[in-house]
Structure formats: structure tokens, C-alpha cells
Scaffold this active site. Structure first.
Site, PDB file in Angstrom:
ATOM      1  N   ASP A  25       0.832  -1.207   0.000  1.00  0.00           N
ATOM      2  CA  ASP A  25       0.000   0.000   0.000  1.00  0.00           C
ATOM      3  C   ASP A  25       0.866   1.256   0.000  1.00  0.00           C
ATOM      4  O   ASP A  25       1.429   1.613   1.028  1.00  0.00           O
ATOM      5  CB  ASP A  25      -0.901  -0.051   1.246  1.00  0.00           C
ATOM      6  CG  ASP A  25      -1.785   1.175   1.393  1.00  0.00           C
ATOM      7  OD1 ASP A  25      -1.861   1.978   0.444  1.00  0.00           O
ATOM      8  OD2 ASP A  25      -2.396   1.322   2.471  1.00  0.00           O
TER       9      ASP A  25
ATOM     10  N   SER B 126      -1.623  18.222  -9.703  1.00  0.00           N
ATOM     11  CA  SER B 126      -2.460  17.563 -10.721  1.00  0.00           C
ATOM     12  C   SER B 126      -3.570  18.555 -11.080  1.00  0.00           C
ATOM     13  O   SER B 126      -4.704  18.430 -10.636  1.00  0.00           O
ATOM     14  CB  SER B 126      -3.027  16.262 -10.171  1.00  0.00           C
ATOM     15  OG  SER B 126      -3.650  15.517 -11.199  1.00  0.00           O
TER      16      SER B 126
END
Ligand SMILES: *[C@@H]1O[C@H](CO)[C@@H](O)[C@H](O)[C@H]1NC(C)=O
Length: 398
Positions: free
Chosen positions: A106, A269
Site C-alpha cells: 500500500d 495535478s
């Protein structure tokens, strides 16, 4: 005299636990650990949303369905759910103190935790679990605890020890291993026997002293201080440590600077495309999170995308956008730093929601401004997590 003794005893009880001994690393300087595709992975969009919302403490902007809230509450009971909801897609065989466990790698968390013999038998049924007394290399870290409980009451917690952890060809001694004493039902129904957190050690939850991730401990011995995630759609993949494997991608790898201040592999982003139409998403960042299944973005992006999908609508009973399974989907692109990543239409249909309606792989991230790029992104791109910089690189998956 007596009061002095009492004071001394009180001071001893208050004293911080001793710091953990330093870890050490042996073995190969570059290796690949297979990430086996979990045959029992269930493509349940609602369950994937629940998991991401709990993990990242996201605040919904849409009316959340009764079912969503009921499912959240149900996850608090610590017992197996009636509904099969295995949401872990890739598993990596990992040896902890000589005991083999299948763990979920993860990049959106920083704890290495395992199902342990301290769990209730009902919680560990169906899982391999770690027993510290069966390991000759285990050292308890007295007074240390960990806790990844989420706002909704789901999560896991327990105590901490040090042990030898072997992944692929590399062995780290004195790795902090977090032993679960409690896990919520979501983890019980998932196939993984725990997690290997690969985010930055600054978000490790061990108290009173944070512990380093496996990657941080192994880094100095790797050929290059990086690892790469190769998670092809519905197929076996790998985590490559210390090198990038050019057989797993095409073209070249584009690197972007990472801001690790929040503990994630995070970068600007700030724009996206639906098909070829460009839209701004100013102020947004993205994180690369292999522990999340879907792609979660700001509402304006989600709305703009589904405006271009005939028959799409928000479903309050599913907790996400759905559309007729026969719908033609546009591609979705988003900027990672200054370069667009493009998710092909085929990956944007996550799977059947109910009847002939399908669940979208793109969903709302809620009120925050941190997009989450999960496994659907990695189905399209080989992702490189480079600690020098740090930076994140991506190239089209082979
Ligand atoms: C999907 O997961 C949700 C939440 O856990 C659950 O309520 C629902 O029944 C599941 N759907 C199926 C088809 O299993």
C-alpha cells in the site's frame, strides 16, 4: 523516604520506552516480488468507495445512501460480514519471522501490520497469521502501540515488535512489525493477512516513536533507492525494488517531483481531459495509492466526465456514478506534474453495479483537493516511486 520511592516509581512508569534497535539489511540489491492477482477479488464499486472514504477520511459532497452509512456502521463490529467484499486485488508473499503471509502493498500508508495470534479466532479465520512466540528473531517493543482506526470506527490496532522481514531477495532485520489485536470486518473479509505500507515513514502510526517502513530500511542497500509497481489488469504483477524493468513498460518513464510533506507520493495535478477536451483543476494535487482501487477526483472533473457518458447518473443507492454497461466511454487524462496520464475507456468501466448498469472507475474524492490515483491508474501505467528527489515516474504498462 517512602514518598521519594513513590516518586521514583512514578517516574519509571512515565519513562518513554527505549528506542528500537537499528534495522539492518541483507540480500540482493535489486529484486522483484511477485504481486499475485487475487482470484477472489470482488469488483464491488460501493465497497471500494467505502474503503477509500474510510482510509483517507474523505468528506462526501454527495448525498450518501443509507446503504453506504449502514455498511460503514456494520464494519465496526469486528466480525466477518455476510456480504463477500474482498477488495484486495494483488497480494505479495512476505516472510515475517519465518512465517509466510500474503500482504497488501500500500503506497498510501506507512505501517507494516499483520494478522496476529492475538486476534479473536473469528477475526483471523481464513487468514494466515503471525505468532510472535514461534519466531526466534522476534523482539517485543515494550509499550509501543499502533492504530489505524478511521473516523467511522473501522481499522486495526495492536502492539509492536521487531522481526526479520523477507520480501523477494531482500531481508531486513529489526523491522518494526505491527501485530493486530483488533481488525474491523473489512479487513476480515479481505484476502490479505495485513499490509506493507510504502508511503513516507512520517505517517507511520507507531507510538511513542514512529518506525521506518520496509522500503526506508531496505533503501540503502538497493542499487537505486526506488521501487516500481507493475499491476496489470486482471493479471499477476510485481513490485520491483532497486531497479525498473523495461520489459514491463513501453516508451520512457516520465518523472515528476514529489512533495512528501503530507507523507504521500503527492504531486500537482491541476488539469484533466475528457477525451480531448482540456479542463482546469487548479489547486489540486494527486497521490499514487496502490492501496485504493478506484480513481477519485474533484467533483468538477467527475461531473464533466459523466456529462459525456450517455445515460450516466449519480446513484444514491450505489454511492457513485453508474451508467448503462453498453455506454461508450471517453478516455480520461489527468496531469501528473506537467505530463498527462491517459486512462483508456476500457478501464473506466469498473464492473457491474446491478442489472445492466455499471459502476464508473472514476468517482468523487469528496470535498478535499487531493485526487487519489489507485489501482485503475496502475492497470494503465508502470509506476516508479523514487526516494531520491523524491519523485514519481510513470510509463505505459506493457
Ligand atoms: C457491495 O458492497 C456493499 C458495501 O459493502 C454491500 O452493501 C453490497 O451488498 C455489495 N454488493 C454486492 C453485489 O455484493
Amino acid at each position: 523516604m517512602l514518598s521519594a520511592i513513590v516518586l521514583a516509581l512514578a517516574a519509571a512508569a512515565q519513562a518513554a520506552p527505549a528506542p528500537a534497535p537499528a534495522s539492518n539489511v541483507q540480500g540482493s540489491t535489486a529484486f522483484s516480488a511477485p504481486a499475485v492477482h487475487n482470484a477472489n477479488f470482488i469488483r464491488n464499486g460501493t465497497a471500494a468507495m467505502l474503503k477509500a472514504y474510510a482510509k483517507h477520511n474523505l468528506k462526501p459532497t454527495h448525498e450518501m445512501p443509507e446503504a453506504f452509512m449502514a455498511a460503514l456502521a456494520k464494519r465496526q463490529d469486528g466480525s466477518a460480514t455476510a456480504v463477500p467484499s474482498d477488495g484486495v486485488e494483488y497480494l505479495v508473499s512476505t516472510v515475517v519471522g519465518g512465517q509466510t503471509l500474503d500482504l497488501d502493498f500500500d503506497t498510501g500508508s506507512a505501517d507494516l501490520w499483520v494478522f496476529s495470534s492475538q486476534l479473536a479466532a473469528s477475526s483471523r479465520s481464513g487468514h494466515a497469521y503471525y505468532t510472535s512466540s514461534k519466531s526466534s528473531t522476534y523482539k517485543a517493543l515494550s509499550g509501543y502501540t499502533w492504530d489505524i482506526s478511521y473516523a467511522d470506527g473501522s481499522g486495526a490496532s495492536g502492539n509492536v515488535g521487531l522481526d526479520t522481514v523477507q520480501i523477494g531477495g531482500t531481508t531486513v532485520t529489526n523491522q518494526a512489525v505491527e501485530l493486530a489485536k483488533t481488525v474491523s470486518s473489512t479487513f476480515v473479509s479481505d484476502a490479505s493477512d495485513g499490509l506493507v505500507g510504502l508511503a513516507f515513514s512520517s505517517i507511520n502510526t507507531v507510538s511513542p516513536q514512529q518506525q521506518s517502513t520496509f522500503f526506508d530500511n531496505a533503501q540503502s542497500s538497493l542499487d537505486s533507492p526506488l521501487f516500481a509497481a507493475y499491476l496489470p489488469f486482471n493479471a499477476d504483477g510485481a513490485y520491483d525494488f532497486g531497479y525498473t524493468d523495461s520489459s514491463k513498460y513501453t516508451g520512457s518513464i516520465t518523472y515528476t517531483s514529489v512533495d512528501s510533506s503530507n507523507g504521500f507520493w503527492e504531486y500537482p495535478s491541476t488539469s484533466y481531459k475528457v477525451g480531448s477536451t482540456v479542463h482546469s483543476l487548479s489547486g489540486y494535487t494527486g497521490i499514487s495509492d496502490t492501496g485504493t482501487t478506484l480513481i477519485l477526483m474533484g467533483d468538477s472533473a467527475v461531473t464533466a466526465y459523466y456529462n459525456q457518458v450517455s445515460g450516466a447518473s449519480y446513484s444514491s443507492s450505489q454511492g457513485g456514478y453508474i451508467f448503462p454497461c453498453s455506454a461508450t466511454l471517453p478516455t480520461l487524462s489527468f496531469k501528473i506534474g506537467s505530463t498527462y496520464a491517459t486512462i483508456p475507456a476500457s478501464l473506466l468501466n469498473f464492473g457491474t453495479a446491478s442489472g445492466s448498469s455499471c459502476f464508473g472507475s472514476l468517482q468523487s474524492v469528496g470535498s478535499g483537493s487531493q485526487n487519489i490515483y489507485g489501482d485503475v491508474f496502475f492497470n494503465a501505467y508502470y509506476g516508479v516511486f523514487d526516494a531520491s528527489g523524491p519523485s514519481f515516474g510513470f510509463a505505459t504498462i506493457a
